[in-house]
Enzyme design. Structure first.
Site, PDB file in Angstrom:
ATOM      1  N   CYS A   1       0.848  -1.190   0.000  1.00 14.44           N
ATOM      2  CA  CYS A   1       0.000   0.000   0.000  1.00 14.44           C
ATOM      3  C   CYS A   1       0.887   1.243   0.000  1.00 14.44           C
ATOM      4  O   CYS A   1       1.805   1.358   0.810  1.00 14.44           O
ATOM      5  CB  CYS A   1      -0.901  -0.016   1.233  1.00 14.44           C
ATOM      6  SG  CYS A   1      -1.950   1.453   1.380  1.00 14.44           S
TER       7      CYS A   1
ATOM      8  N   CYS B   1       0.477   3.168   3.571  1.00 13.47           N
ATOM      9  CA  CYS B   1       0.918   2.660   4.878  1.00 13.47           C
ATOM     10  C   CYS B   1       1.958   1.546   4.794  1.00 13.47           C
ATOM     11  O   CYS B   1       2.386   1.031   5.823  1.00 13.47           O
ATOM     12  CB  CYS B   1      -0.279   2.175   5.687  1.00 13.47           C
ATOM     13  SG  CYS B   1      -1.030   0.674   5.031  1.00 13.47           S
TER      14      CYS B   1
ATOM     15  N   CYS C   1      -7.515  -1.017   1.764  1.00 14.33           N
ATOM     16  CA  CYS C   1      -6.444  -1.517   2.622  1.00 14.33           C
ATOM     17  C   CYS C   1      -6.985  -1.681   4.044  1.00 14.33           C
ATOM     18  O   CYS C   1      -7.589  -0.758   4.592  1.00 14.33           O
ATOM     19  CB  CYS C   1      -5.268  -0.542   2.604  1.00 14.33           C
ATOM     20  SG  CYS C   1      -3.936  -0.981   3.744  1.00 14.33           S
TER      21      CYS C   1
ATOM     22  N   CYS D   1      -5.121   1.023   6.561  1.00 19.05           N
ATOM     23  CA  CYS D   1      -5.297   2.484   6.507  1.00 19.05           C
ATOM     24  C   CYS D   1      -6.553   2.938   5.769  1.00 19.05           C
ATOM     25  O   CYS D   1      -6.766   4.131   5.598  1.00 19.05           O
ATOM     26  CB  CYS D   1      -4.065   3.132   5.878  1.00 19.05           C
ATOM     27  SG  CYS D   1      -3.911   2.844   4.105  1.00 19.05           S
TER      28      CYS D   1
ATOM     29  N   CYS E   1      -8.932  -5.688  -9.444  1.00 16.06           N
ATOM     30  CA  CYS E   1      -8.569  -4.639 -10.396  1.00 16.06           C
ATOM     31  C   CYS E   1      -8.118  -3.432  -9.565  1.00 16.06           C
ATOM     32  O   CYS E   1      -8.935  -2.765  -8.930  1.00 16.06           O
ATOM     33  CB  CYS E   1      -9.798  -4.324 -11.238  1.00 16.06           C
ATOM     34  SG  CYS E   1      -9.550  -3.102 -12.510  1.00 16.06           S
TER      35      CYS E   1
END
EC number: 1.8.4.12
Length: 130
Positions: free
Chosen positions: A47, A50, A96, A99, A119
């Site tokens: 990510c 984070c 995510c 976060c 996707c």
């Protein structure tokens, strides 16, 4: 997993405008414009907000949709699925788990072994090569 929380100003200071728009405001990058769409580098996608690990490159495939596609997350606990009824469609948004960054959507038209296609917007990801 403990949630990472920041203020709007903190997110804006650490993300570029496109990353902020996609990750924090649920935007979408243009198809075929992302740097990871055609990447075949071996590694782990994290990510951008984070640094949580999200996808292993071994699950990446070319779906032809214009965004990086994966058939499975690195762990079921890495993301949260949310029903999305925006834009006159019914879809499943993925965020995510650490976060709450918007990553993209998951569709039931992927390859075996899962039959799923995650996707994902490239701007939400940071590829760490092995």
């Amino acid at each position: 997993m403990e949630k990472l929380q920041k203020t709007v100003d903190e997110w804006k200071a650490m993300l570029d405008p496109e990353q902020y728009n996609v990750c924090r405001l649920k935007g979408t990058e243009r198809p075929f414009s992302g740097k990871y769409n055609a990447t075949k580098t071996d590694g782990v996608y994290h990510c951008i907000c984070c640094n949580a690990p999200l996808f292993d490159s071994t699950t990446k495939f070319d779906s032809g949709c214009g965004w990086p596609s994966f058939y499975a997350p690195i762990a079921d606990s890495a993301m949260v699925e949310i029903r999305d009824v925006s834009h006159g469609m019914i879809r499943t948004e993925v965020t995510c788990a650490k976060c709450d960054a918007h990553l993209g959507h998951v569709f039931p038209d992927g390859p075996p072994p899962t039959g799923l296609r995650y996707c994902i917007n490239s701007v939400c990801l940071d590829l760490v090569p092995r």
